[in-house]
Enzyme design. Structure first.
Site, short mmCIF file in Angstrom:
data_model
loop_
_atom_site.label_atom_id
_atom_site.label_comp_id
_atom_site.label_asym_id
_atom_site.label_seq_id
_atom_site.Cartn_x
_atom_site.Cartn_y
_atom_site.Cartn_z
CG ASP A 109 86.83 -78.44 -29.53
OD1 ASP A 109 87.49 -77.40 -29.32
OD2 ASP A 109 86.71 -79.36 -28.71
CG ASP A 125 88.10 -92.02 -39.60
OD1 ASP A 125 87.63 -91.33 -40.53
OD2 ASP A 125 87.87 -93.25 -39.50
CG ASP A 160 93.01 -77.79 -29.54
OD1 ASP A 160 92.47 -76.72 -29.88
OD2 ASP A 160 93.19 -78.13 -28.35
CE LYS A 174 83.40 -92.27 -38.18
NZ LYS A 174 84.68 -92.84 -38.66
C1 IPM Z 1 87.36 -73.87 -28.09
C2 IPM Z 1 87.22 -74.42 -26.70
C3 IPM Z 1 85.74 -74.42 -26.29
C4 IPM Z 1 85.01 -75.30 -27.28
C5 IPM Z 1 85.46 -74.84 -24.84
C6 IPM Z 1 86.17 -73.90 -23.87
C7 IPM Z 1 84.00 -74.93 -24.52
O1 IPM Z 1 87.80 -75.67 -26.63
O2 IPM Z 1 86.93 -72.72 -28.32
O3 IPM Z 1 87.88 -74.57 -28.95
O4 IPM Z 1 84.97 -76.52 -27.12
O5 IPM Z 1 84.45 -74.75 -28.22
MG MG Z 2 88.85 -76.27 -28.39
#
Ligand code: IPM
Ligand code: MG
Length: 358
Positions: free
Chosen positions: A244, A220, A248, A188
């Site tokens: 992180d 973004d 996901d 960023k």
């Molecule tokens: C991950 C999880 C962790 C992170 C949490 C549980 C602290 O979300 O491993 O992605 O944010 O790294």
């Molecule tokens: Mg995570």
């Protein structure tokens, strides 16, 4: 091959148990594996008053690799910082300097229907998110909640040392070299100085890898491109917080977060292997969780910590054949498939694994 087995909380122990079944099979086949279990997270807090007891830390230090399940749970969220289960994982990462977090997202052909994305978007998807894991706003100082003129303020610091950026950049370029030779650095830099430095340092490392094509994206735009045209990515290298979030997002491309393995490696090659999914307290103890992310993390352990790509390939092949046979846990269930629980899925992979040796 000494492996610390840290099942943790929620669905962690039950998915880890299925990986342990697989490790026991490899042991019976003659592999010199030594497994030792210890408590971490909420269960460790309940038993000892601390989420990362000294014995667990010592075991993690002495092991060649760590197989981790998950940590957390509703009841622990109000504990003071330092005693929360998540803090145990963050401390483990920091203490062992596990700075390079590999989060591959691969669309299994067999699961193309389980993803909320159109097959035309994800067919053949194979990308790697390389997340820096020991710095950034997660660890930067100053931090905390304090009072200023009678009002509370919360503060965290985005921090990156140039050496921290350079070492993850090198890992990124080397990973790309072993794949399709494309590296996209996500930052960023338009808004944050720490990220301006990130981009500059990645550019400084780049000339050492003339065979790798480097590009830069703001986070973004990267989030958008990940859902619009994810196949254009090969390796994404990024900081702790953006990694992180993007990992996901990438998990959903691959069908289910229940399928995503990860490896966190330090400079000595020691690794912590964990499914990307969390502790999922709502389904814990019900034998419905998908153990494949843990099993695929075990495959990564053989590839990255033990230099046994042959065993990793066998494990991944066993997973693929079980999926091809139509077995599904609830998170990846489709019409026409056969719904099975955690332990049945694990047993099926172990059976396919045993058959693959003959
Ligand atoms: C991950 C999880 C962790 C992170 C949490 C549980 C602290 O979300 O491993 O992605 O944010 O790294
Ligand atoms: Mg995570």
């Amino acid at each position: 091959m000494k492996i610390a087995v840290l099942g943790g909380d929620g669905i962690g122990p039950e998915v880890t148990r299925e990986s342990v079944k697989l490790l026991e099979l490899l042991k019976r086949e003659g592999l010199p594996l030594q497994l030792e279990e210890a408590l971490i997270g909420g269960c460790a807090y309940d038993a000892t008053g601390h989420p990362l007891p000294a014995a667990t830390m010592a075991l993690a230090r002495n092991a060649d690799a760590i197989l981790f399940g998950a940590e957390g749970g509703f009841t622990y969220e109000s504990l003071p910082r330092g005693l929360r289960p998540g803090d145990a994982l963050l401390t483990l990462r920091k203490e062992l300097d596990l700075f390079a977090n590999y989060r591959p997202a691969k669309a299994f052909d067999e699961l193309i229907g389980a993803s909320p994305f159109k097959p035309s978007v994800i067919d053949g998807l194979d990308l790697l998110i390389l997340r820096e894991l020991t710095s950034d706003v997660y660890f930067g100082e100053p931090r905390g909640i304090s009072t200023e003129r009678g009002k509370r303020v919360g503060r965290n610091t985005m921090y990156y040392h140039e050496d921290e950026i350079a070492r993850i950049a090198h890992v990124g370029f080397r990973a790309a070299r072993g794949r399709r030779k494309k590296l996209c650095s996500v930052d960023k830099a338009n808004a944050l100085e720490a990220m301006e430095l990130w981009r500059a340092v990645v550019d400084e490392v780049a000339p050492e890898y003339p065979d790798v094509e480097l590009s830069h994206l703001y986070v973004d735009a990267a989030a958008m491109t990940l859902v619009r045209n994810p196949r254009q990515f090969d390796v994404i290298v990024t900081g702790n917080i953006f990694g992180d979030i993007l990992s996901d997002e990438a998990a959903m491309l691959a069908g289910s977060i229940g399928m995503l393995p990860s490896a966190s490696i330090n400079a000595q090659g020691k690794g912590l292997y964990e499914p990307v999914h969390g502790c999922a307290p709502d389904i814990a103890g019900k034998n419905v969780a998908n153990p494949l992310a843990s099993i695929l993390s075990t495959a990564m352990m053989f590839r990255q910590s033990f230099a046994r790509a042959d065993i990793a390939d066998r494990i991944e092949g066993a997973v693929r054949s079980v999926l091809a046979s139509g077995l599904r846990t609830a998170d990846i269930m489709e019409p026409g498939a056969r719904l099975v629980g955690t332990s049945q899925m694990g047993d099926a992979v172990v059976a396919a694994m045993a058959a693959s040796r003959r």
